[in-house]
Structure formats: structure tokens, C-alpha cells
Design an enzyme around this catalytic site. Sequence first.
Site, PDB file in Angstrom:
ATOM      1  N   SER A 175      45.532  33.468  42.673  1.00 30.54           N
ATOM      2  CA  SER A 175      46.656  32.628  42.240  1.00 30.54           C
ATOM      3  C   SER A 175      46.390  31.170  42.597  1.00 30.54           C
ATOM      4  O   SER A 175      46.730  30.266  41.832  1.00 30.54           O
ATOM      5  CB  SER A 175      47.957  33.096  42.898  1.00 30.54           C
ATOM      6  OG  SER A 175      48.264  34.404  42.493  1.00 30.54           O
ATOM      7  N   HIS A 235      46.294  41.036  39.378  1.00 29.61           N
ATOM      8  CA  HIS A 235      47.367  41.843  39.982  1.00 29.61           C
ATOM      9  C   HIS A 235      47.829  42.928  38.999  1.00 29.61           C
ATOM     10  O   HIS A 235      48.024  44.086  39.377  1.00 29.61           O
ATOM     11  CB  HIS A 235      48.591  40.977  40.299  1.00 29.61           C
ATOM     12  CG  HIS A 235      48.380  39.895  41.320  1.00 29.61           C
ATOM     13  ND1 HIS A 235      48.684  38.574  41.074  1.00 29.61           N
ATOM     14  CD2 HIS A 235      47.899  39.930  42.592  1.00 29.61           C
ATOM     15  CE1 HIS A 235      48.426  37.845  42.154  1.00 29.61           C
ATOM     16  NE2 HIS A 235      47.938  38.642  43.089  1.00 29.61           N
ATOM     17  N   ARG A 266      39.013  41.898  46.389  1.00 27.82           N
ATOM     18  CA  ARG A 266      37.933  41.179  45.697  1.00 27.82           C
ATOM     19  C   ARG A 266      36.775  41.079  46.669  1.00 27.82           C
ATOM     20  O   ARG A 266      36.980  40.902  47.867  1.00 27.82           O
ATOM     21  CB  ARG A 266      38.408  39.785  45.282  1.00 27.82           C
ATOM     22  CG  ARG A 266      39.398  39.818  44.138  1.00 27.82           C
ATOM     23  CD  ARG A 266      40.262  38.586  44.119  1.00 27.82           C
ATOM     24  NE  ARG A 266      41.065  38.509  45.332  1.00 27.82           N
ATOM     25  CZ  ARG A 266      41.949  37.563  45.595  1.00 27.82           C
ATOM     26  NH1 ARG A 266      42.134  36.597  44.733  1.00 27.82           N
ATOM     27  NH2 ARG A 266      42.642  37.559  46.708  1.00 27.82           N
TER      28      ARG A 266
HETATM   29  P1  ADP Z   1      48.843  37.649  49.480  1.00 28.77           P
HETATM   30  O1  ADP Z   1      49.672  36.411  49.680  1.00 28.77           O
HETATM   31  O2  ADP Z   1      49.322  38.849  50.209  1.00 28.77           O
HETATM   32  O3  ADP Z   1      47.355  37.443  49.568  1.00 28.77           O
HETATM   33  P2  ADP Z   1      48.592  37.752  46.628  1.00 28.77           P
HETATM   34  O4  ADP Z   1      49.740  37.586  45.724  1.00 28.77           O
HETATM   35  O5  ADP Z   1      47.591  36.660  46.649  1.00 28.77           O
HETATM   36  O6  ADP Z   1      49.210  38.039  48.007  1.00 28.77           O
HETATM   37  O7  ADP Z   1      47.864  39.135  46.341  1.00 28.77           O
HETATM   38  C1  ADP Z   1      48.510  40.372  46.480  1.00 28.77           C
HETATM   39  C2  ADP Z   1      47.471  41.470  46.522  1.00 28.77           C
HETATM   40  O8  ADP Z   1      46.715  41.464  45.321  1.00 28.77           O
HETATM   41  C3  ADP Z   1      46.439  41.316  47.637  1.00 28.77           C
HETATM   42  O9  ADP Z   1      46.068  42.615  48.064  1.00 28.77           O
HETATM   43  C4  ADP Z   1      45.290  40.630  46.957  1.00 28.77           C
HETATM   44  O10 ADP Z   1      44.066  40.895  47.608  1.00 28.77           O
HETATM   45  C5  ADP Z   1      45.334  41.299  45.590  1.00 28.77           C
HETATM   46  N1  ADP Z   1      44.736  40.484  44.539  1.00 28.77           N
HETATM   47  C6  ADP Z   1      44.844  39.154  44.358  1.00 28.77           C
HETATM   48  N2  ADP Z   1      44.142  38.752  43.295  1.00 28.77           N
HETATM   49  C7  ADP Z   1      43.545  39.853  42.775  1.00 28.77           C
HETATM   50  C8  ADP Z   1      42.632  40.098  41.686  1.00 28.77           C
HETATM   51  N3  ADP Z   1      42.184  39.110  40.920  1.00 28.77           N
HETATM   52  N4  ADP Z   1      42.238  41.370  41.451  1.00 28.77           N
HETATM   53  C9  ADP Z   1      42.663  42.375  42.249  1.00 28.77           C
HETATM   54  N5  ADP Z   1      43.504  42.216  43.303  1.00 28.77           N
HETATM   55  C10 ADP Z   1      43.939  40.970  43.571  1.00 28.77           C
END
Ligand code: ADP
Length: 162
Positions: A128, A17, A90
Site C-alpha cells: 500500500s 490483499h 511477500r
Molecule cells: P499491516 O499494516 O498489518 O502490514 P497491510 O494492510 O499492509 O497491513 O497488510 C495486511 C496483510 O496483507 C499483511 O499480512 C501483509 O503482509 C499482507 N500483504 C500486503 N500486501 C500484500 C501483497 N501484495 N500480497 C500478499 N499479501 C500482502
Amino acid sequence: MTIAIYPGSFDPITNGHIDVVQRVSGLFSKLIIGVYDTPYKRLLFTIKERVEMAQQAVAHLPNVKVQPFSGLAVEFARRVKAQAMVRGLRVSADFEREFDMAMMNRRLNPKLELVCLMARPEYQFLSSSLLKEVARLGGGIDDLVPKHVAQALRKKEGASKM
Ligand code: ADP
């Protein structure tokens, strides 16, 4: 002034993130990380903890702010006057879900533009949920999250074993 939101659960914020935030923050005058208070999934951290961890992780970026939000991300974007919504992609995990969500969001707010950044190769596998699983099982997570997040994960893990 170009404002963007980056919405998500951030349970907790990871280096994946943070990499997206760092890369995209230079494209906008202001980037607001929107921490969604009640996602449709089981959470490890409270909304307050998720916001605080994200704030600490981006404290070095002056045009990045963190705010909790409830309800639709497109409404959150309207409230903060954002023109764009940022998402990270991803290769295997995200495309179809993000595509569906983008179509729905466009219906709800056609003026909000979507900006997707491809995750860096080293963070393609990082989510996460996988991170929490590895932390729960005692695996190394130090190169995947900032120090304060690793500490918070270990603390939760310790508490759950008591
Ligand atoms: P959500 O509950 O909306 O999936 P996340 O907190 O899991 O929220 O992720 C928020 C955003 O960050 C989403 O667009 C997700 O695809 C992106 N994201 C999650 N992990 C990564 C990563 N390792 N690299 C790049 N983007 C990521």
C-alpha cells in the site's frame, strides 16, 4: 463453523490483499477482514474510507465481511470467535516482521492459529505504501487496485495538490 480474521491497515486495499482474500475465503466458513483503526504509521485514508473500499472490493464474496477494529488483533479474533488469523507474505518485505508478530501473538492467544499465504509473484512487490507513492507521483496504478480504489487515490491526490 470455522472463522478467520485477516487483519491489516488496508490503506488502501490492493489487488495483493484481494488475491489473498479470494484464495483463503474458500477454506473458512467466514472470513472477516479486520481494518485496524490506528496503526503506528501515517495513513492516507480514514477508517471509514478504508472499510468502505475493502467492502466494495470483496462484495462478490458472500462469506467475506469487513469490520473495523481497535486494539490487539488477537483480541479482535476472540471477540468474533475466530480460530485462525490470516496474513500474506511477500518474499522480501514480510517474513521477519510476521515471524516476530506471530511469536508475540501466540503468547497472547495460544489458541489462535496463524495461516500465511505466499503472495503471488505478480504482487510480491506491491505494498500500500509503494502504491500511494506511485499514485502521488502520477504513475499508473490501474492494474494494482480495483477501479474504485484507483479513483479514490486520484481524488486524494487531486485534493492534496489544491
Ligand atoms: P499491516 O499494516 O498489518 O502490514 P497491510 O494492510 O499492509 O497491513 O497488510 C495486511 C496483510 O496483507 C499483511 O499480512 C501483509 O503482509 C499482507 N500483504 C500486503 N500486501 C500484500 C501483497 N501484495 N500480497 C500478499 N499479501 C500482502
